[in-house]
Design a protein around this motif. Sequence first.
Motif, short mmCIF file in Angstrom:
data_model
loop_
_atom_site.label_atom_id
_atom_site.label_comp_id
_atom_site.label_asym_id
_atom_site.label_seq_id
_atom_site.Cartn_x
_atom_site.Cartn_y
_atom_site.Cartn_z
N SER A 152 10.59 -4.44 -11.77
CA SER A 152 9.33 -4.11 -12.43
C SER A 152 8.25 -3.86 -11.38
O SER A 152 8.15 -4.60 -10.39
CB SER A 152 8.89 -5.25 -13.35
N PHE A 153 7.45 -2.81 -11.59
CA PHE A 153 6.37 -2.46 -10.68
C PHE A 153 5.09 -2.19 -11.47
O PHE A 153 5.15 -1.63 -12.57
CB PHE A 153 6.71 -1.20 -9.87
N LEU A 154 3.95 -2.58 -10.89
CA LEU A 154 2.64 -2.22 -11.42
C LEU A 154 1.93 -1.37 -10.38
O LEU A 154 1.89 -1.72 -9.20
CB LEU A 154 1.81 -3.47 -11.73
N VAL A 155 1.38 -0.25 -10.81
CA VAL A 155 0.61 0.61 -9.91
C VAL A 155 -0.87 0.40 -10.20
O VAL A 155 -1.35 0.69 -11.30
CB VAL A 155 1.00 2.09 -10.09
N LEU A 156 -1.59 -0.11 -9.21
CA LEU A 156 -2.98 -0.53 -9.39
C LEU A 156 -3.91 0.19 -8.41
O LEU A 156 -3.46 0.84 -7.45
CB LEU A 156 -3.09 -2.04 -9.18
N GLU A 157 -5.20 0.02 -8.64
CA GLU A 157 -6.19 0.51 -7.68
C GLU A 157 -5.97 -0.15 -6.32
O GLU A 157 -5.63 -1.33 -6.24
CB GLU A 157 -7.60 0.17 -8.14
N TYR A 158 -6.19 0.61 -5.27
CA TYR A 158 -6.10 0.04 -3.93
C TYR A 158 -7.48 -0.42 -3.49
O TYR A 158 -8.45 0.34 -3.54
CB TYR A 158 -5.56 1.07 -2.95
N MET A 159 -7.57 -1.68 -3.09
CA MET A 159 -8.84 -2.27 -2.67
C MET A 159 -8.86 -2.39 -1.14
O MET A 159 -8.22 -3.28 -0.57
CB MET A 159 -9.03 -3.65 -3.31
N SER A 160 -9.58 -1.50 -0.50
CA SER A 160 -9.52 -1.39 0.95
C SER A 160 -10.13 -2.59 1.68
O SER A 160 -9.79 -2.85 2.84
CB SER A 160 -10.22 -0.11 1.41
N ARG A 184 0.87 -1.18 0.00
CA ARG A 184 0.00 0.00 0.00
C ARG A 184 0.91 1.24 0.00
O ARG A 184 1.89 1.30 0.75
CB ARG A 184 -0.89 0.03 1.23
N LEU A 185 0.56 2.19 -0.86
CA LEU A 185 1.34 3.40 -0.94
C LEU A 185 0.41 4.61 -0.90
O LEU A 185 -0.49 4.74 -1.74
CB LEU A 185 2.16 3.42 -2.24
N ASP A 186 0.59 5.46 0.08
CA ASP A 186 -0.18 6.70 0.19
C ASP A 186 0.57 7.80 -0.56
O ASP A 186 1.66 8.21 -0.15
CB ASP A 186 -0.38 7.09 1.66
N LEU A 187 -0.01 8.25 -1.65
CA LEU A 187 0.64 9.25 -2.49
C LEU A 187 0.66 10.61 -1.79
O LEU A 187 -0.33 11.02 -1.18
CB LEU A 187 -0.06 9.35 -3.84
N LYS A 188 1.78 11.28 -1.89
CA LYS A 188 1.94 12.55 -1.20
C LYS A 188 1.16 13.68 -1.87
O LYS A 188 0.69 14.59 -1.22
CB LYS A 188 3.42 12.91 -1.14
N ARG A 189 1.04 13.60 -3.18
CA ARG A 189 0.46 14.73 -3.91
C ARG A 189 -1.03 14.89 -3.67
O ARG A 189 -1.53 15.98 -3.45
CB ARG A 189 0.73 14.58 -5.41
N ASN A 190 -1.79 13.76 -3.75
CA ASN A 190 -3.23 13.88 -3.55
C ASN A 190 -3.73 13.09 -2.34
O ASN A 190 -4.91 13.11 -2.04
CB ASN A 190 -3.99 13.44 -4.81
N GLY A 191 -2.82 12.37 -1.67
CA GLY A 191 -3.18 11.68 -0.45
C GLY A 191 -3.93 10.38 -0.64
O GLY A 191 -4.21 9.69 0.34
N GLY A 192 -4.27 10.01 -1.87
CA GLY A 192 -5.01 8.78 -2.10
C GLY A 192 -4.09 7.57 -2.13
O GLY A 192 -2.96 7.65 -2.61
N PRO A 193 -4.57 6.43 -1.62
CA PRO A 193 -3.74 5.22 -1.63
C PRO A 193 -3.79 4.50 -2.98
O PRO A 193 -4.80 4.55 -3.68
CB PRO A 193 -4.35 4.37 -0.52
N VAL A 194 -2.70 3.82 -3.31
CA VAL A 194 -2.65 2.93 -4.48
C VAL A 194 -1.98 1.65 -4.03
O VAL A 194 -1.34 1.59 -2.97
CB VAL A 194 -1.87 3.55 -5.67
N ALA A 195 -2.15 0.61 -4.83
CA ALA A 195 -1.47 -0.66 -4.58
C ALA A 195 -0.31 -0.76 -5.56
O ALA A 195 -0.48 -0.55 -6.76
CB ALA A 195 -2.42 -1.83 -4.75
N VAL A 196 0.86 -1.09 -5.05
CA VAL A 196 2.05 -1.24 -5.89
C VAL A 196 2.49 -2.69 -5.84
O VAL A 196 2.79 -3.23 -4.77
CB VAL A 196 3.19 -0.32 -5.43
N LYS A 197 2.51 -3.32 -7.00
CA LYS A 197 2.90 -4.72 -7.10
C LYS A 197 4.34 -4.80 -7.59
O LYS A 197 4.64 -4.42 -8.72
CB LYS A 197 1.96 -5.46 -8.06
#
Length: 411
Positions: free
Chosen positions: A184-192, A132-145
């Motif tokens: 290699s990384f994939l940035v995906l939707e975070y599923m809470s 789980r990664l909380d982005l600094k710019r908009n504060g929304g979380p994403v999932a990083v694989k």
Amino acid sequence: MVSSDLLQMGGDQAFLGNKGLCVEQSSKSQLHSGLDVCTGNNDPKRVAKEKLFLFCIIASALVILLVGLLVVSYRNFKHNESYAENELEGGKEKDLKWKLESFHPVNFTAEDVCNLEEDNLIGSGGTGKVYRLDLKRNGGPVAVKQLWKGSGVKVFTAEIEILRKIRHRNIMKLYACLKKGGSSFLVLEYMSNGNLFQALHRQIKEGVPELDWHQRYKIALGAAKGIAYLHHDCSPPIIHRDIKSTNILLDEEYEPKIADFGVAKIADNSSTESYSSCFAGTHGYIAPELAYTLKVTEKSDIYSFGVVLLELVTGRRPIEEEYGEGKDIVYWVGTHLSDQENVQKLLDRDIVSDLVQEDMLKVLKVAILCTNKLPTPRPTMRDVVKMIIDADSCTLRSPESNPEKNVKPLL
């Protein structure tokens, strides 16, 4: 060397003019031969030994030469392999920057994504780790694989090839991919809310499951629409090949998203079936025909989804000891279809009530159709979507969620 018998028959005159001929010492004395006496250099046994020695020397030389060639070849191979690894791992002198490719509007940089902390690890599997990664710019979380090196590269390529083209509310959204050398990384939707399997077996409080029937029905319908999109609205069709409850993720509103396309197969343009060079799937969800054929069709996905529907209706796992050795939930359900009373025992008693029992039975019938042992009689995913919509009673149906009132009833 002349033998004594030949010397006695022919005498010395028969052998004159042949330099190098000789006789044994005993023959010379007995027959008074004028031929020279043989020395050790002309001994046949000695000659044979010399030939054998020479052969051994030549054979040893050939073996040494062969070993030398093998050593040189091995060193060349290791050198090339090391060179390829260095190219893959870094190429630091040539490329010091991450390559970021985005498929949706993004508000982050490669540096934001690549600095992952183990404290934010939310999962780990056969293809890599998920953070789980909380982005600094908009504060929304994403999932990083973060994909494992080696086999993860194939998964990376397969997921990007498919997810970059897909736009559907019930398919996991791929925001971007990043690559540098072998990383290699994939940035995906975070599923809470995690995956469906976890949610099915979580409880709000003791004895009260997290998912009631209304939520389970919503998940069944959403997941069916996502798979139907892959089968019928993508050109060429996409066969997921690993549909299961752990690959159906849930957002904060319990909206399902089909995820993990690492083993997905794009069907041939000429037909909706293809052949796979490797086996894919998870025990308990694998269609029976895949035990004897590598032919991949949408029908295998439909079987797997039928197993997911059985999980939703019964609240049970695909594999449990209660089913018997080597048995699964499909077999267990089949043993309860003899009469109506046994069928009702299949329904999850933690959520069943008079209000939803009939709807649960309708979805159960859809699951049984999907898990037919033979692939041909199984319905298409479009038919499955229609049948699940029809299984929704008036008490659960809202005006905006009922676009198809003319669907033929399943019962």
